[in-house]
Each structure stands twice: as structure tokens, then as C-alpha cells.
Motif scaffolding. Structure first.
Motif, PDB file in Angstrom:
ATOM      1  N   PRO A  88       0.820  -1.217   0.000  1.00 52.30           N
ATOM      2  CA  PRO A  88       0.000   0.000   0.000  1.00 52.30           C
ATOM      3  C   PRO A  88       0.852   1.264   0.000  1.00 52.30           C
ATOM      4  O   PRO A  88       1.936   1.293   0.572  1.00 52.30           O
ATOM      5  N   GLN A  89       0.347   2.313  -0.676  1.00 47.85           N
ATOM      6  CA  GLN A  89       1.051   3.596  -0.651  1.00 47.85           C
ATOM      7  C   GLN A  89       0.903   4.271   0.701  1.00 47.85           C
ATOM      8  O   GLN A  89       1.801   4.964   1.151  1.00 47.85           O
ATOM      9  N   GLU A  90      -0.214   4.062   1.347  1.00 47.57           N
ATOM     10  CA  GLU A  90      -0.485   4.627   2.668  1.00 47.57           C
ATOM     11  C   GLU A  90      -0.984   3.504   3.577  1.00 47.57           C
ATOM     12  O   GLU A  90      -1.734   2.641   3.135  1.00 47.57           O
ATOM     13  N   PRO A  91      -0.603   3.522   4.860  1.00 48.38           N
ATOM     14  CA  PRO A  91      -0.998   2.433   5.755  1.00 48.38           C
ATOM     15  C   PRO A  91      -2.453   2.460   6.193  1.00 48.38           C
ATOM     16  O   PRO A  91      -2.957   1.467   6.702  1.00 48.38           O
ATOM     17  N   GLY A  92      -3.131   3.589   6.018  1.00 41.05           N
ATOM     18  CA  GLY A  92      -4.539   3.679   6.414  1.00 41.05           C
ATOM     19  C   GLY A  92      -4.733   3.462   7.905  1.00 41.05           C
ATOM     20  O   GLY A  92      -4.033   4.041   8.731  1.00 41.05           O
ATOM     21  N   SER A  93      -5.657   2.590   8.250  1.00 42.16           N
ATOM     22  CA  SER A  93      -5.991   2.356   9.658  1.00 42.16           C
ATOM     23  C   SER A  93      -4.883   1.619  10.415  1.00 42.16           C
ATOM     24  O   SER A  93      -4.905   1.566  11.632  1.00 42.16           O
ATOM     25  N   CYS A  94      -3.930   1.069   9.714  1.00 38.60           N
ATOM     26  CA  CYS A  94      -2.819   0.335  10.344  1.00 38.60           C
ATOM     27  C   CYS A  94      -1.648   1.244  10.702  1.00 38.60           C
ATOM     28  O   CYS A  94      -0.627   0.761  11.197  1.00 38.60           O
ATOM     29  N   ALA A  95      -1.750   2.538  10.449  1.00 33.02           N
ATOM     30  CA  ALA A  95      -0.625   3.459  10.588  1.00 33.02           C
ATOM     31  C   ALA A  95       0.056   3.390  11.952  1.00 33.02           C
ATOM     32  O   ALA A  95       1.276   3.270  12.030  1.00 33.02           O
ATOM     33  N   ASP A  96      -0.717   3.461  13.031  1.00 35.82           N
ATOM     34  CA  ASP A  96      -0.120   3.459  14.372  1.00 35.82           C
ATOM     35  C   ASP A  96       0.557   2.134  14.687  1.00 35.82           C
ATOM     36  O   ASP A  96       1.654   2.107  15.253  1.00 35.82           O
ATOM     37  N   VAL A  97      -0.074   1.044  14.312  1.00 31.55           N
ATOM     38  CA  VAL A  97       0.501  -0.281  14.571  1.00 31.55           C
ATOM     39  C   VAL A  97       1.789  -0.455  13.781  1.00 31.55           C
ATOM     40  O   VAL A  97       2.807  -0.895  14.322  1.00 31.55           O
ATOM     41  N   TRP A  98       1.769  -0.106  12.498  1.00 33.24           N
ATOM     42  CA  TRP A  98       2.957  -0.268  11.666  1.00 33.24           C
ATOM     43  C   TRP A  98       4.090   0.644  12.123  1.00 33.24           C
ATOM     44  O   TRP A  98       5.256   0.277  12.067  1.00 33.24           O
ATOM     45  N   ARG A  99       3.739   1.849  12.596  1.00 35.19           N
ATOM     46  CA  ARG A  99       4.761   2.771  13.087  1.00 35.19           C
ATOM     47  C   ARG A  99       5.448   2.193  14.324  1.00 35.19           C
ATOM     48  O   ARG A  99       6.665   2.226  14.441  1.00 35.19           O
ATOM     49  N   ARG A 100       4.659   1.658  15.254  1.00 35.72           N
ATOM     50  CA  ARG A 100       5.250   1.029  16.450  1.00 35.72           C
ATOM     51  C   ARG A 100       6.118  -0.170  16.048  1.00 35.72           C
ATOM     52  O   ARG A 100       7.191  -0.380  16.608  1.00 35.72           O
ATOM     53  N   GLU A 101       5.639  -0.950  15.104  1.00 40.52           N
ATOM     54  CA  GLU A 101       6.392  -2.131  14.678  1.00 40.52           C
ATOM     55  C   GLU A 101       7.728  -1.749  14.044  1.00 40.52           C
ATOM     56  O   GLU A 101       8.741  -2.397  14.304  1.00 40.52           O
ATOM     57  N   VAL A 102       7.743  -0.708  13.200  1.00 38.33           N
ATOM     58  CA  VAL A 102       9.012  -0.322  12.573  1.00 38.33           C
ATOM     59  C   VAL A 102       9.978   0.228  13.619  1.00 38.33           C
ATOM     60  O   VAL A 102      11.187   0.001  13.526  1.00 38.33           O
ATOM     61  N   ILE A 103       9.458   0.906  14.645  1.00 37.48           N
ATOM     62  CA  ILE A 103      10.324   1.382  15.732  1.00 37.48           C
ATOM     63  C   ILE A 103      10.961   0.191  16.442  1.00 37.48           C
ATOM     64  O   ILE A 103      12.163   0.178  16.706  1.00 37.48           O
ATOM     65  N   GLU A 104      10.171  -0.840  16.725  1.00 38.38           N
ATOM     66  CA  GLU A 104      10.693  -2.043  17.369  1.00 38.38           C
ATOM     67  C   GLU A 104      11.710  -2.756  16.480  1.00 38.38           C
ATOM     68  O   GLU A 104      12.747  -3.227  16.964  1.00 38.38           O
ATOM     69  N   VAL A 105      11.431  -2.828  15.198  1.00 36.52           N
ATOM     70  CA  VAL A 105      12.347  -3.490  14.261  1.00 36.52           C
ATOM     71  C   VAL A 105      13.676  -2.746  14.210  1.00 36.52           C
ATOM     72  O   VAL A 105      14.743  -3.360  14.225  1.00 36.52           O
ATOM     73  N   LEU A 106      13.610  -1.412  14.149  1.00 33.71           N
ATOM     74  CA  LEU A 106      14.839  -0.619  14.133  1.00 33.71           C
ATOM     75  C   LEU A 106      15.628  -0.803  15.421  1.00 33.71           C
ATOM     76  O   LEU A 106      16.858  -0.956  15.390  1.00 33.71           O
ATOM     77  N   LEU A 107      14.946  -0.821  16.561  1.00 29.49           N
ATOM     78  CA  LEU A 107      15.623  -1.035  17.841  1.00 29.49           C
ATOM     79  C   LEU A 107      16.254  -2.424  17.901  1.00 29.49           C
ATOM     80  O   LEU A 107      17.396  -2.575  18.352  1.00 29.49           O
ATOM     81  N   ASP A 108      15.520  -3.445  17.436  1.00 31.75           N
ATOM     82  CA  ASP A 108      16.055  -4.809  17.417  1.00 31.75           C
ATOM     83  C   ASP A 108      17.291  -4.926  16.527  1.00 31.75           C
ATOM     84  O   ASP A 108      18.164  -5.747  16.780  1.00 31.75           O
ATOM     85  N   ALA A 109      17.343  -4.093  15.479  1.00 31.67           N
ATOM     86  CA  ALA A 109      18.490  -4.116  14.566  1.00 31.67           C
ATOM     87  C   ALA A 109      19.642  -3.265  15.090  1.00 31.67           C
ATOM     88  O   ALA A 109      20.682  -3.157  14.441  1.00 31.67           O
ATOM     89  N   GLY A 110      19.458  -2.652  16.262  1.00 31.17           N
ATOM     90  CA  GLY A 110      20.520  -1.831  16.843  1.00 31.17           C
ATOM     91  C   GLY A 110      20.584  -0.432  16.262  1.00 31.17           C
ATOM     92  O   GLY A 110      21.606   0.238  16.366  1.00 31.17           O
ATOM     93  N   LEU A 111      19.490   0.025  15.654  1.00 28.38           N
ATOM     94  CA  LEU A 111      19.446   1.352  15.059  1.00 28.38           C
ATOM     95  C   LEU A 111      18.571   2.268  15.902  1.00 28.38           C
ATOM     96  O   LEU A 111      17.633   1.820  16.543  1.00 28.38           O
TER      97      LEU A 111
END
Length: 127
Positions: A88-111
Motif C-alpha cells: 500500500p502507498q499509505e498504511p490507512g488504519s494500520c498506521a499506528d501499529v505499523w509505526r510502532r512495529e518499525v520502531i521495534e524493528v529498528l531497535l532490534d536491529a541496533g538502530l
């Protein structure tokens, strides 16, 4: 089949404006897979989450226009790959969930998510 001209290659590699301005970290957030196809030899490549967090981690803050200018085919070293995405070009209703998930993924990767525009930053005091 005749060789493509330089202008034909530029037209084939032209990115839609929304995609050209998107950053690689956004692709990570929106769960995109990025497809690249060499205009010279036809080799294809797919970038998934593991590639983005692995060898492409230095490019996470780059736009796709910048990435396309730097990208070279691993087989023939051809420039200007044709790029596309799935998702999707925009996350729509999933925006908050996907944003939290990418933050966790970045932290897990040491970034640091703040380096990519994610998370809270205190406002600077203006005197």
C-alpha cells in the motif's frame, strides 16, 4: 532487438513522484517489497525486510530517487534500474501499529529510530 536509447532508458526508469520521494525506511514501515530490473541484462532483484535491515541499512534514510541513481546491477554493472514496489502507498488504519512495529524493528536491529524520524524528540528551547 535494437539497443534502447538513453532517453528510452530514462523513460523506463522514471519513478512515480510519490515513490521517488519515499525513503527506504518507509518501505520497511509499509511492508513493501522493492523490485529492481536491470535495463541492460534483464537481471532482477527483490529487496525484502532482511535486505533492508542488512546490507542496505546505510541507505534507510535515502529516497528511492537517490537509491536509483546509485544502484548498479550486480551482474553487468548497468545503471538506472527499473524499480517498483508491492504494498500500500499509505498504511490507512494500520498506521499506528505499523509505526510502532518499525520502531521495534529498528531497535532490534541496533538502530536509533530517532535517526529516521521515528519516536519522540524534545523541542529545542528558543531564546
Amino acid at each position: 532487438m535494437p539497443e534502447s536509447s538513453e532517453s528510452d532508458r530514462r523513460k523506463a526508469a522514471a519513478l512515480p513522484d510519490w515513490f521517488a520521494k519515499a525513503r527506504l525506511v518507509q518501505a520497511l514501515e509499509y511492508r513493501w517489497e522493492i523490485y529492481l530490473r536491470c535495463q541492460f541484462c534483464g537481471a532482477t532483484k527483490t529487496w525484502r525486510r532482511d535486505i533492508m535491515l542488512g546490507r542496505l541499512r546505510k541507505s534507510l534514510n535515502m529516497t528511492f530517487a537517490e537509491i536509483q541513481r546509485r544502484a548498479r546491477c550486480e551482474r553487468c554493472q548497468g545503471a538506472m534500474p527499473i524499480m517498483g514496489t508491492s504494498g500500500p502507498q499509505e498504511p490507512g488504519s494500520c498506521a499506528d501499529v505499523w509505526r510502532r512495529e518499525v520502531i521495534e524493528v529498528l531497535l532490534d536491529a541496533g538502530l536509533s529510530p530517532a535517526d529516521y524520524g521515528y519516536g519522540w524528540r524534545p523541542q529545542a528551547h528558543v531564546r
